[in-house]
Design an enzyme around this catalytic site. Structure first.
Site, PDB file in Angstrom:
ATOM      1  N   HIS A   1       0.780  -1.003   0.069  1.00  0.00           N
ATOM      2  CA  HIS A   1       0.154  -0.029   0.020  1.00  0.00           C
ATOM      3  C   HIS A   1       0.864   1.382  -0.008  1.00  0.00           C
ATOM      4  O   HIS A   1       0.585   1.977  -0.930  1.00  0.00           O
ATOM      5  CB  HIS A   1      -0.824   0.153   1.086  1.00  0.00           C
TER       6      HIS A   1
ATOM      7  N   LYS B   1     -18.265  -6.551   7.264  1.00  0.00           N
ATOM      8  CA  LYS B   1     -16.974  -7.385   7.274  1.00  0.00           C
ATOM      9  C   LYS B   1     -16.352  -7.312   8.650  1.00  0.00           C
ATOM     10  O   LYS B   1     -16.694  -6.394   9.561  1.00  0.00           O
ATOM     11  CB  LYS B   1     -15.913  -6.346   6.391  1.00  0.00           C
TER      12      LYS B   1
ATOM     13  N   ARG C   1      -2.311  -6.448  -8.498  1.00  0.00           N
ATOM     14  CA  ARG C   1      -1.068  -7.284  -8.350  1.00  0.00           C
ATOM     15  C   ARG C   1      -1.175  -8.345  -9.173  1.00  0.00           C
ATOM     16  O   ARG C   1       0.035  -9.179  -9.496  1.00  0.00           O
ATOM     17  CB  ARG C   1      -1.252  -8.003  -6.875  1.00  0.00           C
TER      18      ARG C   1
ATOM     19  N   SER D   1      -2.952  -7.909   2.806  1.00  0.00           N
ATOM     20  CA  SER D   1      -3.480  -7.653   4.087  1.00  0.00           C
ATOM     21  C   SER D   1      -3.846  -8.881   4.548  1.00  0.00           C
ATOM     22  O   SER D   1      -3.653  -9.487   6.013  1.00  0.00           O
ATOM     23  CB  SER D   1      -4.567  -6.553   4.269  1.00  0.00           C
TER      24      SER D   1
HETATM   25  P1  ADP Z   1      -9.830  -3.715  -0.144  1.00  0.00           P
HETATM   26  O1  ADP Z   1     -10.617  -4.351   0.971  1.00  0.00           O
HETATM   27  O2  ADP Z   1     -10.724  -2.607  -1.095  1.00  0.00           O
HETATM   28  O3  ADP Z   1      -9.178  -4.452  -1.172  1.00  0.00           O
HETATM   29  P2  ADP Z   1      -7.008  -3.360   0.543  1.00  0.00           P
HETATM   30  O4  ADP Z   1      -6.796  -2.680   1.793  1.00  0.00           O
HETATM   31  O5  ADP Z   1      -7.060  -4.867   0.536  1.00  0.00           O
HETATM   32  O6  ADP Z   1      -8.703  -3.183   0.483  1.00  0.00           O
HETATM   33  O7  ADP Z   1      -6.488  -2.984  -0.794  1.00  0.00           O
HETATM   34  C1  ADP Z   1      -6.573  -1.478  -1.067  1.00  0.00           C
HETATM   35  C2  ADP Z   1      -5.938  -1.299  -2.507  1.00  0.00           C
HETATM   36  O8  ADP Z   1      -4.665  -1.525  -2.540  1.00  0.00           O
HETATM   37  C3  ADP Z   1      -6.557  -2.153  -3.562  1.00  0.00           C
HETATM   38  O9  ADP Z   1      -6.470  -1.696  -4.807  1.00  0.00           O
HETATM   39  C4  ADP Z   1      -5.125  -3.326  -3.612  1.00  0.00           C
HETATM   40  O10 ADP Z   1      -5.324  -3.774  -4.806  1.00  0.00           O
HETATM   41  C5  ADP Z   1      -4.128  -2.694  -3.461  1.00  0.00           C
HETATM   42  N1  ADP Z   1      -3.000  -3.307  -2.772  1.00  0.00           N
HETATM   43  C6  ADP Z   1      -2.930  -4.092  -1.665  1.00  0.00           C
HETATM   44  N2  ADP Z   1      -1.808  -4.750  -1.788  1.00  0.00           N
HETATM   45  C7  ADP Z   1      -0.998  -4.388  -2.639  1.00  0.00           C
HETATM   46  C8  ADP Z   1       0.200  -4.622  -3.110  1.00  0.00           C
HETATM   47  N3  ADP Z   1       0.956  -5.515  -2.260  1.00  0.00           N
HETATM   48  N4  ADP Z   1       0.633  -4.016  -4.022  1.00  0.00           N
HETATM   49  C9  ADP Z   1      -0.122  -3.093  -4.902  1.00  0.00           C
HETATM   50  N5  ADP Z   1      -1.262  -2.802  -4.606  1.00  0.00           N
HETATM   51  C10 ADP Z   1      -1.802  -3.383  -3.512  1.00  0.00           C
END
Ligand code: ADP
Length: 146
Positions: free
Chosen positions: A17, A41, A90, A128
């Site tokens: 992130h 959630k 990703r 995450s």
């Molecule tokens: P959500 O529940 O909306 O998916 P996340 O916190 O899991 O929320 O992810 C938010 C954003 O960050 C998403 O667009 C996700 O694809 C991106 N993201 C998460 N991990 C990575 C990573 N390792 N590299 C690039 N983008 C990421």
């Protein structure tokens, strides 16, 4: 002013992130990292814990604002004057999911544009979900955390 919203759960925020936000900063005047609250959630970390963490992580970045919102992301963007959404890709399953959401947001968000950044190869395995599993199993997730 070019404002982007980076919405997510950030449960917890990872170096995937933060890398995305850092790479997006030169493209925008302001990047709002916003925790979307979904009452259906189950989260590992409370909203307060996640907000505190985000505030700490981005404390030295003057372009970043940390916030949270309930309801539609498109409505939130309108309320803060953001014309752009930032999301990370990703892999192909991220793409399939994000493509649909982005197309919907363009309609309901009144031409809201989603900007996708492809994750760096060294971060594309980080999520995450994986971090929560490591923590849940008593492991050390610090290599993936900012
Ligand atoms: P959500 O529940 O909306 O998916 P996340 O916190 O899991 O929320 O992810 C938010 C954003 O960050 C998403 O667009 C996700 O694809 C991106 N993201 C998460 N991990 C990575 C990573 N390792 N590299 C690039 N983008 C990421």
């Amino acid at each position: 002013m070019k404002v982007a919203v980076f919405p997510g759960s950030f449960d917890p925020i990872t170096i995937g992130h933060t890398d995305l936000v850092e790479r997006a900063c030169p493209l925008f005047d302001k990047v709002i990292v916003a925790i979307g609250i979904n009452n259906k959630k189950q989260y590992l970390y409370s909203l307060d814990q996640r907000m505190n963490r985000l505030n700490k992580v981005f404390a030295d970045n003057p372009k970043v604002i940390v916030d949270s919102f309930e309801g539609l992301t498109a409505e939130y963007c309108k309320s803060v004057g953001a014309r752009y959404l930032l999301r990370g890709l990703r892999n192909a399953s991220d793409f399939d999911y994000e493509k649909t959401i982005s197309q919907l947001n363009q309609i309901i968000g009144d031409e809201l544009e989603t900007l996708f950044l492809i994750s760096r190869p060294q971060y594309s395995h980080i999520s995450s979900t994986i971090v929560r599993e490591i923590i849940g199993a008593g492991g050390d997730a610090s290599p993936f955390l900012p």
